[in-house]
Design a protein around this motif. Structure first.
Motif, PDB file in Angstrom:
ATOM      1  N   GLY A  27    -110.699 120.063 -15.069  1.00 37.39           N
ATOM      2  CA  GLY A  27    -111.742 120.972 -15.533  1.00 37.39           C
ATOM      3  C   GLY A  27    -112.080 120.751 -17.000  1.00 37.39           C
ATOM      4  O   GLY A  27    -112.564 121.649 -17.677  1.00 37.39           O
ATOM      5  N   TYR A  28    -111.808 119.555 -17.496  1.00 41.62           N
ATOM      6  CA  TYR A  28    -112.108 119.204 -18.885  1.00 41.62           C
ATOM      7  C   TYR A  28    -113.586 118.853 -19.025  1.00 41.62           C
ATOM      8  O   TYR A  28    -114.278 118.605 -18.042  1.00 41.62           O
ATOM      9  CB  TYR A  28    -111.264 117.999 -19.316  1.00 41.62           C
ATOM     10  CG  TYR A  28    -109.889 118.348 -19.852  1.00 41.62           C
ATOM     11  CD1 TYR A  28    -109.141 119.411 -19.343  1.00 41.62           C
ATOM     12  CD2 TYR A  28    -109.329 117.593 -20.860  1.00 41.62           C
ATOM     13  CE1 TYR A  28    -107.879 119.702 -19.842  1.00 41.62           C
ATOM     14  CE2 TYR A  28    -108.063 117.879 -21.364  1.00 41.62           C
ATOM     15  CZ  TYR A  28    -107.345 118.936 -20.852  1.00 41.62           C
ATOM     16  OH  TYR A  28    -106.109 119.220 -21.363  1.00 41.62           O
ATOM     17  N   SER A  57    -111.041 125.442 -22.923  1.00 43.35           N
ATOM     18  CA  SER A  57    -110.358 126.632 -23.441  1.00 43.35           C
ATOM     19  C   SER A  57    -109.629 126.339 -24.749  1.00 43.35           C
ATOM     20  O   SER A  57    -109.183 127.255 -25.433  1.00 43.35           O
ATOM     21  CB  SER A  57    -109.361 127.172 -22.410  1.00 43.35           C
ATOM     22  OG  SER A  57    -108.225 126.317 -22.328  1.00 43.35           O
ATOM     23  N   GLY A  58    -109.486 125.044 -25.077  1.00 41.48           N
ATOM     24  CA  GLY A  58    -108.796 124.665 -26.296  1.00 41.48           C
ATOM     25  C   GLY A  58    -107.287 124.670 -26.193  1.00 41.48           C
ATOM     26  O   GLY A  58    -106.593 124.405 -27.176  1.00 41.48           O
TER      27      GLY A  58
END
Length: 138
Positions: A27-28, A57-58
């Motif tokens: 999901g990157y 999301s970091g």
């Protein structure tokens, strides 16, 4: 001084293809295409010597993919564990591993050996990405 960030680097033949695979797995998201290119596909057709992606999301590490001339020869000494079964045990964990495996195979992943729980370790499933790099569904 402590380390604040970690990047995981993959040596590969086709950085954009391998990077896109891992974007789908995790999901990157990729950064915008480099200046002068409309898309990463254009970069790949012209040069494609690198690709990067990051966790939106970091939280997770940045992934960097770089073209190298040599092919993969032996088993990875470091691999990623994709944690899809965290907190699950028994049949519930196996079902989660199998469901994720079924999602990844159409993306180009190759199924490996299923290692069943042994009293010390929970079940996991060995797999390979689109260039044969080993990873585990854990």
């Amino acid at each position: 001084m402590s380390v604040k960030q970690v990047q995981v680097t993959f040596d590969c033949a086709e950085p954009v293809s391998v990077g896109r695979f891992w974007c789908e797995v995790l999901g990157y998201v990729p950064p915008p295409a480099p200046e002068g290119f409309a898309s990463w596909e254009d970069v790949n057709s012209e040069q494609g010597s690198w690709f990067a992606c990051s966790d939106p999301s970091g939280v997770g590490p940045r992934l960097y993919f770089q073209r190298v001339p040599e092919g993969k020869v032996v088993k990875n000494r470091v691999h990623l564990d994709v944690r899809v079964g965290t907190g699950l045990v028994g049949e519930e964990r196996l079902a989660a591993l199998e469901a994720e495996c079924a999602r990844l195979i159409p993306l180009g992943a190759v199924r490996g050996q299923l290692l069943l729980a042994d009293g010390e370790n929970e079940s996991c499933l060995n797999m390979q990405d689109v260039e044969g790099n080993e990873f585990c569904l854990d």
